[in-house]
Design a protein around this motif. Structure first.
Motif, PDB file in Angstrom:
ATOM      1  N   GLN A 135       0.482  11.897 -11.798  1.00  0.00           N
ATOM      2  CA  GLN A 135       0.985  12.744 -10.722  1.00  0.00           C
ATOM      3  C   GLN A 135       1.711  11.912  -9.672  1.00  0.00           C
ATOM      4  N   PRO A 136       2.651  12.510  -8.963  1.00  0.00           N
ATOM      5  CA  PRO A 136       3.319  11.796  -7.868  1.00  0.00           C
ATOM      6  C   PRO A 136       2.314  11.394  -6.794  1.00  0.00           C
ATOM      7  N   ILE A 137       2.611  10.277  -6.127  1.00  0.00           N
ATOM      8  CA  ILE A 137       1.734   9.751  -5.079  1.00  0.00           C
ATOM      9  C   ILE A 137       2.336  10.050  -3.709  1.00  0.00           C
ATOM     10  N   ASN A 138       1.537  10.608  -2.817  1.00  0.00           N
ATOM     11  CA  ASN A 138       1.944  10.783  -1.431  1.00  0.00           C
ATOM     12  C   ASN A 138       1.614   9.490  -0.691  1.00  0.00           C
ATOM     13  N   THR A 139       2.607   8.647  -0.500  1.00  0.00           N
ATOM     14  CA  THR A 139       2.345   7.334   0.084  1.00  0.00           C
ATOM     15  C   THR A 139       1.944   7.407   1.555  1.00  0.00           C
ATOM     16  N   ASP A 140       2.153   8.538   2.208  1.00  0.00           N
ATOM     17  CA  ASP A 140       1.650   8.719   3.575  1.00  0.00           C
ATOM     18  C   ASP A 140       0.123   8.622   3.606  1.00  0.00           C
ATOM     19  N   LEU A 141      -0.503   8.879   2.461  1.00  0.00           N
ATOM     20  CA  LEU A 141      -1.966   8.863   2.393  1.00  0.00           C
ATOM     21  C   LEU A 141      -2.518   7.508   1.988  1.00  0.00           C
ATOM     22  N   ILE A 142      -1.622   6.549   1.730  1.00  0.00           N
ATOM     23  CA  ILE A 142      -2.043   5.201   1.363  1.00  0.00           C
ATOM     24  C   ILE A 142      -2.000   4.341   2.614  1.00  0.00           C
ATOM     25  N   ASP A 143      -3.164   4.053   3.181  1.00  0.00           N
ATOM     26  CA  ASP A 143      -3.254   3.339   4.457  1.00  0.00           C
ATOM     27  C   ASP A 143      -2.584   1.968   4.412  1.00  0.00           C
ATOM     28  N   THR A 144      -2.596   1.338   3.243  1.00  0.00           N
ATOM     29  CA  THR A 144      -2.101  -0.033   3.114  1.00  0.00           C
ATOM     30  C   THR A 144      -0.633  -0.108   2.720  1.00  0.00           C
ATOM     31  N   TYR A 145       0.020   1.021   2.547  1.00  0.00           N
ATOM     32  CA  TYR A 145       1.327   1.019   1.873  1.00  0.00           C
ATOM     33  C   TYR A 145       2.354   0.140   2.588  1.00  0.00           C
ATOM     34  N   ALA A 146       2.367   0.164   3.892  1.00  0.00           N
ATOM     35  CA  ALA A 146       3.340  -0.641   4.641  1.00  0.00           C
ATOM     36  C   ALA A 146       3.105  -2.138   4.472  1.00  0.00           C
ATOM     37  N   TYR A 324      -7.623   8.706  -4.430  1.00  0.00           N
ATOM     38  CA  TYR A 324      -6.865   8.170  -3.297  1.00  0.00           C
ATOM     39  C   TYR A 324      -7.717   7.200  -2.484  1.00  0.00           C
ATOM     40  N   LEU A 325      -8.981   7.556  -2.291  1.00  0.00           N
ATOM     41  CA  LEU A 325      -9.872   6.661  -1.544  1.00  0.00           C
ATOM     42  C   LEU A 325     -10.040   5.333  -2.273  1.00  0.00           C
ATOM     43  N   TRP A 326     -10.060   5.376  -3.609  1.00  0.00           N
ATOM     44  CA  TRP A 326     -10.148   4.141  -4.387  1.00  0.00           C
ATOM     45  C   TRP A 326      -8.905   3.277  -4.179  1.00  0.00           C
ATOM     46  N   ILE A 327      -7.725   3.881  -4.248  1.00  0.00           N
ATOM     47  CA  ILE A 327      -6.483   3.119  -4.081  1.00  0.00           C
ATOM     48  C   ILE A 327      -6.425   2.495  -2.689  1.00  0.00           C
ATOM     49  N   ASN A 328      -6.835   3.254  -1.676  1.00  0.00           N
ATOM     50  CA  ASN A 328      -6.870   2.694  -0.322  1.00  0.00           C
ATOM     51  C   ASN A 328      -7.814   1.494  -0.243  1.00  0.00           C
ATOM     52  N   TYR A 329      -8.932   1.607  -0.929  1.00  0.00           N
ATOM     53  CA  TYR A 329      -9.934   0.536  -0.886  1.00  0.00           C
ATOM     54  C   TYR A 329      -9.474  -0.700  -1.655  1.00  0.00           C
ATOM     55  N   ILE A 330      -9.020  -0.516  -2.892  1.00  0.00           N
ATOM     56  CA  ILE A 330      -8.704  -1.649  -3.750  1.00  0.00           C
ATOM     57  C   ILE A 330      -7.439  -2.381  -3.311  1.00  0.00           C
ATOM     58  N   THR A 331      -6.601  -1.736  -2.492  1.00  0.00           N
ATOM     59  CA  THR A 331      -5.397  -2.413  -1.982  1.00  0.00           C
ATOM     60  C   THR A 331      -5.584  -2.940  -0.566  1.00  0.00           C
ATOM     61  N   SER A 332      -6.816  -2.887  -0.048  1.00  0.00           N
ATOM     62  CA  SER A 332      -7.089  -3.440   1.283  1.00  0.00           C
ATOM     63  C   SER A 332      -7.112  -4.964   1.207  1.00  0.00           C
ATOM     64  N   PRO A 333      -6.815  -5.660   2.306  1.00  0.00           N
ATOM     65  CA  PRO A 333      -6.666  -7.118   2.255  1.00  0.00           C
ATOM     66  C   PRO A 333      -7.877  -7.875   1.725  1.00  0.00           C
ATOM     67  N   SER A 334      -9.074  -7.568   2.220  1.00  0.00           N
ATOM     68  CA  SER A 334     -10.247  -8.340   1.815  1.00  0.00           C
ATOM     69  C   SER A 334     -10.576  -8.135   0.343  1.00  0.00           C
ATOM     70  N   VAL A 335     -10.435  -6.904  -0.138  1.00  0.00           N
ATOM     71  CA  VAL A 335     -10.727  -6.637  -1.547  1.00  0.00           C
ATOM     72  C   VAL A 335      -9.650  -7.262  -2.432  1.00  0.00           C
ATOM     73  N   ALA A 348      -0.739  -7.702  -4.192  1.00  0.00           N
ATOM     74  CA  ALA A 348       0.352  -6.879  -3.666  1.00  0.00           C
ATOM     75  C   ALA A 348       0.292  -6.804  -2.146  1.00  0.00           C
ATOM     76  N   ASN A 349      -0.915  -6.782  -1.606  1.00  0.00           N
ATOM     77  CA  ASN A 349      -1.083  -6.725  -0.153  1.00  0.00           C
ATOM     78  C   ASN A 349      -0.983  -8.135   0.408  1.00  0.00           C
ATOM     79  N   LEU A 350       0.121  -8.416   1.087  1.00  0.00           N
ATOM     80  CA  LEU A 350       0.366  -9.766   1.563  1.00  0.00           C
ATOM     81  C   LEU A 350      -0.603 -10.195   2.664  1.00  0.00           C
ATOM     82  N   LYS A 351      -1.275  -9.232   3.311  1.00  0.00           N
ATOM     83  CA  LYS A 351      -2.268  -9.593   4.316  1.00  0.00           C
ATOM     84  C   LYS A 351      -3.481 -10.280   3.694  1.00  0.00           C
ATOM     85  N   ALA A 352      -3.657 -10.118   2.376  1.00  0.00           N
ATOM     86  CA  ALA A 352      -4.741 -10.823   1.697  1.00  0.00           C
ATOM     87  C   ALA A 352      -4.545 -12.333   1.790  1.00  0.00           C
TER      88      ALA A 352
END
Length: 411
Positions: A135-146, A324-335, A348-352
């Motif tokens: 399904q298409p992803i609403n990137t507004d709902l991905i906290d880490t997307y930026a 969606y909650l999983w994607i937000n979690y697994i793309t967070s910097p510490s994880v 992918a998350n350069l803050k990591a």
């Protein structure tokens, strides 16, 4: 078709893993990718696989994750490595994890509809999109997307017609590796593995997958410009034939095709292989052995292919909110910091990369922030009949044709 078993990480890799745990391409032509401030892409094209979620609601209490080993580690692969439990505690979503070994296996399993979310490589993702399994992803709902690397977002391997279907997770380059005591001079070009008169014939290896055809295409882009290849995943019939002929010639000097990194490590350790395609983590493991295997890696003059993985949600996911909650979690910097050092890839998350000095060193080695490195890579993208390079006057070859061609190469 990438195949990995659990990494027995050693040396720096293990140090990085536990240190982080304690803390908690463009595809081809424009490697700099999109704008870092991109927040959402519902796109102007027609959505396949339904409409994106408008808002994240209350979690459904469960999520089914289909992943490469060490992408959703819950202690199954290695005691003491567990970042799934924290997600469950944070969200109330009870996670079940199924590991797969190849992209073809991932596609088959995800098409069953039994899984909510998958970590799809670029040689699988478009098959899921065009099969309307994602399904298409609403990137507004991905906290880490930026915070995700711009050159990974909204590319041909995770988006179609401006519609996002995958959220970047991590990536790694397909490098040239050689035994420094056996191979002289040090290679700087992929010519080293395509030379039919190579003095290392029988000790050269290559990656075992139809997507390896793109590696031949990258070499031909530089050496036979008259073929007109501008995107190694967008080959018309004549261009595919040229790549196949190169690979058939190479077959005569190949000692082994590999998809299991453990077997590749064993062969380099034994000395039966001395030259060929690798990942940086494989080289790290070899040089960390006792005694160390004397190998080095290089990004050749022609550039290289690379794998890049994205999280995708099933079109009929039973637990979309938890997905969606999983994607937000697994793309967070510490994880991302913990996972990327465990698996051996660039996050992918350069803050990591800012989590610690060790993480900074890890990101530097894998080229996570180095445009002179990642800008020379061509990230795996599923070939389709619609030419990905923009041509409309010719039909390109698709993954099924590449699979038949690969069988022909190997005989």
């Amino acid at each position: 078709m990438r195949k990995r078993h659990a990494f027995a990480a050693s040396g720096l890799a293990l140090l990085l893993v536990f240190g982080a745990a304690a803390c908690g391409g463009d595809d081809d032509d424009d490697a700099s990718g999109g704008d870092d401030d991109t927040e959402t892409t519902d796109g102007g094209g027609e959505s396949l696989g339904g409409e994106p979620l408008a808002a994240i609601g209350e979690g459904e209490g469960a999520v089914s994750i289909l992943a490469w080993p060490y992408y959703a580690e819950d202690g199954t692969q290695t005691d003491g490595l567990d970042w799934v439990t924290a997600y469950e505690e944070d969200t109330g979503c009870d996670a079940t994890v199924k590991y797969f070994g190849t992209s073809d296996e991932a596609v088959q399993l995800f098409q069953s509809g039994e899984y909510d979310v998958v970590s799809a490589s670029g040689d699988a993702s478009l098959r899921l999109v065009y099969g309307e399994d994602a399904q298409p992803i609403n990137t507004d709902l991905i906290d880490t997307y930026a915070d995700l690397a711009p050159f990974l977002k909204e590319q041909q391997n995770n988006s179609v017609d401006g519609v996002v279907y995958g959220v970047p997770h991590g990536w790694g380059a397909n490098l040239l590796q050689w035994n420094t005591e056996e191979v002289d001079p040090a290679p700087t070009s992929w010519a080293a593995v395509f030379d039919p008169e190579s003095p290392y014939a029988g000790k050269i290896e290559a990656y075992d997958s139809p997507i390896y055809i793109a590696d031949a295409a990258v070499y031909l882009m530089a050496t036979e410009p008259d073929l007109g290849i501008t995107n190694p995943y967008s080959l018309d019939a004549d261009q595919l034939d040229a790549a196949v002929e190169l690979l058939k010639t190479q077959n005569g000097i190949i000692g082994e095709y590999w998809s299991d990194y453990l077997k590749l490590e064993e062969a380099f350790t034994a000395g039966s292989l001395v030259l060929g395609t690798t990942w940086q983590v494989i080289a790290n493991t070899l040089t960390a052995q006792d005694p160390p295997v004397p190998v080095e890696t290089v990004l050749p003059d022609e550039g290289a292919t690379a794998w890049a993985d994205s999280w995708m949600i099933h079109a009929d996911a039973a637990h979309p909110n938890c997905a969606y909650l999983w994607i937000n979690y697994i793309t967070s910097p510490s994880v991302q910091a913990t996972q990327s050092t465990t698996y051996g890839e660039a996050p992918a998350n350069l803050k990591a990369c800012e989590e610690s000095d060790d993480l900074g060193a890890h990101c530097e080695q894998y080229g996570a922030n180095d445009e002179s490195f990642y800008g020379r890579l061509h990230y795996w993208t599923t070939p389709t009949k619609e030419c990905l390079d923009g041509r409309t006057d010719v039909e390109c070859t698709d993954y099924q044709e590449w699979t038949r061609a690969w069988d022909e190469v190997k005989g």
